[in-house]
Motif scaffolding. Structure first.
Motif, short mmCIF file in Angstrom:
data_model
loop_
_atom_site.label_atom_id
_atom_site.label_comp_id
_atom_site.label_asym_id
_atom_site.label_seq_id
_atom_site.Cartn_x
_atom_site.Cartn_y
_atom_site.Cartn_z
N ALA A 48 -7.42 33.61 16.34
CA ALA A 48 -8.41 34.42 15.64
C ALA A 48 -8.07 34.60 14.16
CB ALA A 48 -8.57 35.77 16.34
N PRO A 49 -6.82 34.94 13.77
CA PRO A 49 -6.51 35.03 12.34
C PRO A 49 -6.71 33.73 11.58
CG PRO A 49 -4.84 36.17 13.62
CD PRO A 49 -5.68 35.42 14.60
N ILE A 50 -6.37 32.60 12.23
CA ILE A 50 -6.57 31.31 11.56
C ILE A 50 -8.06 31.07 11.34
CG2 ILE A 50 -6.36 28.82 11.83
CD1 ILE A 50 -3.72 29.25 13.19
N ALA A 51 -8.86 31.33 12.36
CA ALA A 51 -10.31 31.13 12.23
C ALA A 51 -10.88 32.05 11.16
CB ALA A 51 -10.99 31.39 13.57
N TYR A 52 -10.40 33.28 11.11
CA TYR A 52 -10.88 34.22 10.09
C TYR A 52 -10.47 33.77 8.69
CZ TYR A 52 -11.72 38.63 7.67
OH TYR A 52 -12.16 39.59 6.79
N SER A 53 -9.25 33.23 8.56
CA SER A 53 -8.80 32.73 7.26
C SER A 53 -9.64 31.54 6.81
CB SER A 53 -7.32 32.34 7.33
OG SER A 53 -6.52 33.46 7.64
N VAL A 54 -9.95 30.64 7.74
CA VAL A 54 -10.81 29.50 7.40
C VAL A 54 -12.18 29.99 6.94
CG1 VAL A 54 -11.97 27.47 8.33
CG2 VAL A 54 -9.59 27.93 8.94
N TRP A 55 -12.71 30.98 7.64
CA TRP A 55 -14.01 31.53 7.25
C TRP A 55 -13.93 32.19 5.87
CZ3 TRP A 55 -15.80 36.61 6.44
CH2 TRP A 55 -17.19 36.74 6.38
N LEU A 56 -12.88 32.93 5.58
CA LEU A 56 -12.73 33.56 4.27
C LEU A 56 -12.63 32.53 3.15
CD1 LEU A 56 -10.23 36.53 4.77
CD2 LEU A 56 -12.64 36.68 4.15
N SER A 57 -11.93 31.42 3.43
CA SER A 57 -11.69 30.42 2.38
C SER A 57 -12.96 29.71 1.95
CB SER A 57 -10.66 29.40 2.87
OG SER A 57 -11.19 28.62 3.93
N LEU A 58 -14.03 29.85 2.70
CA LEU A 58 -15.28 29.16 2.37
C LEU A 58 -16.22 30.04 1.53
CD1 LEU A 58 -16.02 27.52 5.84
CD2 LEU A 58 -14.85 26.51 3.86
N PHE A 59 -15.75 31.22 1.14
CA PHE A 59 -16.58 32.14 0.37
C PHE A 59 -15.86 32.58 -0.89
CE2 PHE A 59 -18.13 32.35 4.66
CZ PHE A 59 -19.49 32.54 4.56
N GLN A 60 -16.64 33.13 -1.82
CA GLN A 60 -16.11 33.72 -3.04
C GLN A 60 -16.80 35.04 -3.29
OE1 GLN A 60 -16.32 31.22 -6.50
NE2 GLN A 60 -14.65 29.88 -5.85
N ASP A 61 -16.01 36.00 -3.77
CA ASP A 61 -16.55 37.31 -4.11
C ASP A 61 -16.78 37.35 -5.62
OD1 ASP A 61 -17.43 39.87 -3.99
OD2 ASP A 61 -15.49 40.79 -3.56
N ARG A 62 -18.04 37.25 -6.03
CA ARG A 62 -18.39 37.17 -7.44
C ARG A 62 -18.93 38.50 -7.95
NH1 ARG A 62 -21.51 31.31 -6.97
NH2 ARG A 62 -19.63 30.03 -6.77
N LEU A 63 -18.77 38.69 -9.26
CA LEU A 63 -19.27 39.94 -9.85
C LEU A 63 -20.79 40.03 -9.75
CD1 LEU A 63 -17.01 40.14 -13.04
CD2 LEU A 63 -16.77 41.42 -10.91
N VAL A 64 -21.43 38.89 -9.91
CA VAL A 64 -22.89 38.86 -9.83
C VAL A 64 -23.27 38.08 -8.57
CG1 VAL A 64 -25.03 38.13 -10.93
CG2 VAL A 64 -23.10 38.89 -12.34
N GLY A 65 -23.94 38.73 -7.68
CA GLY A 65 -24.38 38.08 -6.45
C GLY A 65 -23.54 38.41 -5.24
N GLY A 66 -22.38 39.07 -5.43
CA GLY A 66 -21.54 39.45 -4.30
C GLY A 66 -20.86 38.26 -3.66
N THR A 67 -20.63 38.35 -2.40
CA THR A 67 -19.96 37.28 -1.66
C THR A 67 -20.93 36.16 -1.36
OG1 THR A 67 -18.48 38.89 -0.64
CG2 THR A 67 -18.61 36.72 0.39
N SER A 68 -20.56 34.96 -1.74
CA SER A 68 -21.46 33.81 -1.54
C SER A 68 -20.66 32.63 -0.99
CB SER A 68 -22.12 33.41 -2.86
OG SER A 68 -21.14 33.11 -3.85
N PHE A 69 -21.35 31.79 -0.25
CA PHE A 69 -20.73 30.61 0.35
C PHE A 69 -20.52 29.55 -0.73
CE2 PHE A 69 -21.08 26.44 2.38
CZ PHE A 69 -20.09 26.54 3.35
N VAL A 70 -19.27 29.02 -0.82
CA VAL A 70 -18.96 28.03 -1.85
C VAL A 70 -18.39 26.75 -1.24
CG1 VAL A 70 -18.59 29.75 -3.66
CG2 VAL A 70 -16.67 29.04 -2.20
#
Length: 311
Positions: A48-70
């Motif tokens: 579960a932690p590995i899967a969650y880390s993979v999911w986190l690594s596919l996003f970015q938290d930007r000042l404008v637009g919030g969290t977006s898939f990258v």
């Protein structure tokens, strides 16, 4: 003459009892009742932690637009991150130098204890192993105090001898100082692995070698080392993984040597700083996954080479 009576017909064997409904299903699932608790814990604390880390690594938290898939943008940024690669190069240097020294000392201690010529072998064995029982935080704080040039052992030696000794926590020597702490802590652990493997070697082989006129050096190179090659490979893999996971020692010594140990001193320390100081959880997950992949590849190569040598 009386005719013989015809033989009695053979009694048919009793029909086998039909299996009860559901018995096969219960037998098929019986094993899962034993491995189920482990699999549940394994999935919860590892997968579960590995899967969650993979999911986190596919996003970015930007000042404008919030969290977006990258997608793989974080991985592309990490591949060009000089701070990550400088930390990885530092850890690689640490591995190449410290691991052979540590394993060599552990092997020497194990061979000395197993030789039967060492007086007080039991005391020597527990003395070498005892540093491993000291928690890493306590060991690092203890050595950090001794490394101090103003208040520790190094400073006391300078005052007593009237000379200027190299500062162990300076940028030029801090990696050596950390290597000394890790070696002091884990020589006993690896010694126990080697000594346990040596105890499984049949004593008859040593007796036959002595009868043939082989000396101790010949017995070590021809019998003992080949017999514990598997233990050497296992200890090397563990040491490689531990080197890439280097975190506790530099993290604790950072307060004593802020100029020598920066936030990107090791990849793990860099990921920790990104996450808890920079609030860059997505990029920190990317760095952690890359380090996990690098560690897995290097450990696999070491294991593969060890297995080839065994053959």
């Amino acid at each position: 003459m009386t005719a013989a009576a015809p033989p009695a017909p053979a009694t048919p064997p009793p029909a086998a009892a039909a299996p009860r409904r559901g018995a096969g299903t219960r037998r098929r699932w019986a094993g899962w009742w034993f491995v189920g608790p482990f699999m549940a814990v394994f999935a919860l604390v590892f997968l579960a932690p590995i899967a969650y880390s993979v999911w986190l690594s596919l996003f970015q938290d930007r000042l404008v637009g919030g969290t977006s898939f990258v997608g793989l943008d974080n991985y592309a940024a990490a591949l060009g991150d000089q701070r990550l690669w400088s930390g990885l190069a530092r850890v690689a240097l640490f591995l190449v130098v410290q691991v052979p020294v540590m394993l060599g000392l552990a092997l020497f201690a194990a061979l000395a204890i197993d030789s039967g010529r060492l007086h007080g072998a039991a005391f020597f064995r527990i003395s070498v192993f005892m540093p491993y029982a000291v928690p890493a935080v306590v060991a690092t704080l203890m050595w950090g105090f001794m490394y101090g040039t103003r208040f520790g052992l190094v400073g006391n030696l300078q005052d007593a001898l009237g000379v200027t000794l190299p500062a162990p926590l300076s940028p030029d020597y801090v990696l050596v100082a950390i290597g000394n702490i890790v070696t002091w802590s884990f020589v006993g652990y690896n010694m126990l692995i080697f000594y346990s493997a040596l105890r499984t070697v049949p004593r008859s082989l040593y007796e036959a070698a002595e009868i043939d006129g082989a000396g101790q050096l010949r017995i070590i190179t021809a019998i003992k080392l080949p017999a514990i090659r598997g233990a050497l490979v296992v200890a090397t893999i563990f040491s490689v993984i531990g080197s890439f996971q280097l975190f506790n020692e530099p993290s604790i010594l950072q307060a004593l040597a802020p100029n020598a140990i920066t936030t990107d001193f090791t990849p793990n320390l860099y990921a920790y700083s990104l996450s808890f100081s920079g609030q860059q959880y997505n990029y920190a997950a990317t760095v952690a996954l890359i380090m996990g992949l690098v560690t897995m590849v290097v450990a696999y190569v070491v294991q593969l080479r060890g297995l080839r040598q065994e053959k």
